[in-house]
Design an enzyme around this catalytic site. Structure first.
Site, mmCIF file in Angstrom:
data_model
loop_
_atom_site.group_PDB
_atom_site.id
_atom_site.type_symbol
_atom_site.label_atom_id
_atom_site.label_comp_id
_atom_site.label_asym_id
_atom_site.label_seq_id
_atom_site.Cartn_x
_atom_site.Cartn_y
_atom_site.Cartn_z
ATOM 1 N N HIS A 178 -5.511 -3.572 5.422
ATOM 2 C CA HIS A 178 -4.941 -3.917 4.005
ATOM 3 C C HIS A 178 -5.971 -4.493 3.239
ATOM 4 O O HIS A 178 -5.847 -5.472 2.565
ATOM 5 C CB HIS A 178 -3.788 -4.938 4.261
ATOM 6 C CG HIS A 178 -3.142 -5.303 2.990
ATOM 7 N ND1 HIS A 178 -2.324 -4.504 2.381
ATOM 8 C CD2 HIS A 178 -2.894 -6.658 2.066
ATOM 9 C CE1 HIS A 178 -1.937 -5.070 1.126
ATOM 10 N NE2 HIS A 178 -2.046 -6.477 1.382
ATOM 11 N N ASP A 196 0.854 -0.912 -0.074
ATOM 12 C CA ASP A 196 -0.069 -0.023 0.301
ATOM 13 C C ASP A 196 0.973 1.275 -0.149
ATOM 14 O O ASP A 196 0.502 2.279 -0.797
ATOM 15 C CB ASP A 196 -0.957 -0.060 1.285
ATOM 16 C CG ASP A 196 -1.812 -1.456 1.242
ATOM 17 O OD1 ASP A 196 -2.047 -1.513 0.158
ATOM 18 O OD2 ASP A 196 -2.032 -1.714 2.418
#
Length: 348
Positions: free
Chosen positions: A204, A177
């Site tokens: 996530h 990310d």
């Protein structure tokens, strides 16, 4: 023919990659990759093979690992590579491991969410966590297998049942990310992506991924519309790759890069390097959720200090509030899985 400017850019890029995955220092560290024959596991193992921080690379999977190990062993770097196949060889693969990376599991396909992977991947991760508890209880465990928001609580609770849980040594790898956020910000601003750093907190998956663009270094400014669109793209970047691959897999190469980045940062810190920081999904007291990704200062024993959320913008505060309900449900799903597994008599 390359212009001087183009050559300079290529050279800077090559130097940046070399700096990320090579080091002048060496250590005698055994690193195990569980799921080493898969789409993430193979390029991840390749990147680890390049690092002088790794002296032994232990590769485990249920198929093809001997071939992957033989292939990597021909590369002229110091790490000795050994392959292990099947449940009978898993204990030997783990013994003496100081860092264990877990990318094992099935990838997403078009139309699937990370939670759709839960039923299959939860069992895989639980079995591997049980083996880690029995054979390398003091190892750093870095969980890549999705859904990370649920698989990290699974690993943690199984370690607890064995009496070997250390919250400072269990990480959900959310580095992808950060990598994506850095890349997308650089695209929009023209900055060198190697110089951009965007903390990404929360979880996530989807809206639990919260890029703190207000804390980006160097400082960047976006209109409200651009900020919303950029945040959404970071949150849904995995789906972008799944759709582009059209059934051929999910984000494997970028995830391998991100997994290697996290692992090598962790190894640097374990070897005494000061000031090593990475975001990861860990047991946390930062906010309402029992697990939460925040920037961490890493040290010789794992998490040295949780650096917390810092000062959030009003937009980011709203994102954190909106993510909490979904994140709590995902954490609970992982914990419930371990409890159900225990009632059904599965090994713990």
């Amino acid at each position: 023919m390359f212009s001087r400017v183009m050559f300079s850019r290529v050279l800077r890029s090559a130097v940046s990659i070399a700096h990320s995955f090579c080091s002048s220092s060496q250590s005698n560290t055994k690193v195990a990759v569980l799921g080493a024959s898969g789409g993430i596991g193979q390029p991840l193992s390749l990147l680890l093979k390049k690092s002088p921080l790794v002296s032994q690379l232990s590769l485990y999977d249920v198929v093809h690992t001997l071939g992957v190990a033989a292939d990597l062993s021909h590369i002229e770097t110091r790490a000795q590579v050994t392959g292990y196949v099947g449940p009978e060889q898993l204990p030997e693969a783990l013994k003496g491991s100081e860092v264990v990376l877990i990318p094992a599991g099935v990838p997403r396909k078009p139309g699937m969410t990370r939670d759709d992977l839960f039923d299959i991947n939860a069992s895989i991760v639980a079995t591997l966590a049980d083996a880690c508890a029995r054979n390398c209880p003091d190892a750093m465990l870095a969980v890549i297998t999705n859904p990370v928001n649920s698989t990290v609580p699974i690993v943690s609770d199984i370690l607890k049942k064995h009496g070997v849980y250390n919250s400072k040594r269990v990480f959900g790898v959310t580095t992808l990310d950060i990598v994506r956020a850095n890349s997308f910000v650089a695209e929009l601003t023209g900055l060198d992506p190697a110089q951009v750093n965007v903390p990404v907190v929360g979880g996530h998956a989807g809206k639990t991924i919260i890029p703190l663009l207000s804390q980006c270094t160097p400082k960047v400014e976006f209109t409200e519309d651009t900020l919303a669109a950029l945040t959404h793209r970071i949150q849904e970047a995995g789906t972008e790759v799944v759709k582009a691959k059209a059934g051929a897999g999910s984000a494997t190469l970028s995830m391998a890069y991100a997994g290697a980045r996290f692992a090598l940062s962790l190894l640097d810190a374990m070897n005494g390097k000061e000031g090593v920081k990475e975001c990861a999904f860990v047991r946390s007291e930062e906010g309402e959720c029992t697990y939460f990704s925040t920037p961490l200062l890493l040290g010789t024993n794992g998490v040295k200090r949780n650096l917390g959320l810092g000062k959030l913008s009003a937009f980011e505060e709203k994102l954190v509030a909106e993510a909490s309900k979904e994140l709590k449900a995902s954490i609970r799903k992982g914990e419930d899985f371990v409890r159900q597994r225990a009632t059904e008599g599965e090994p713990q």
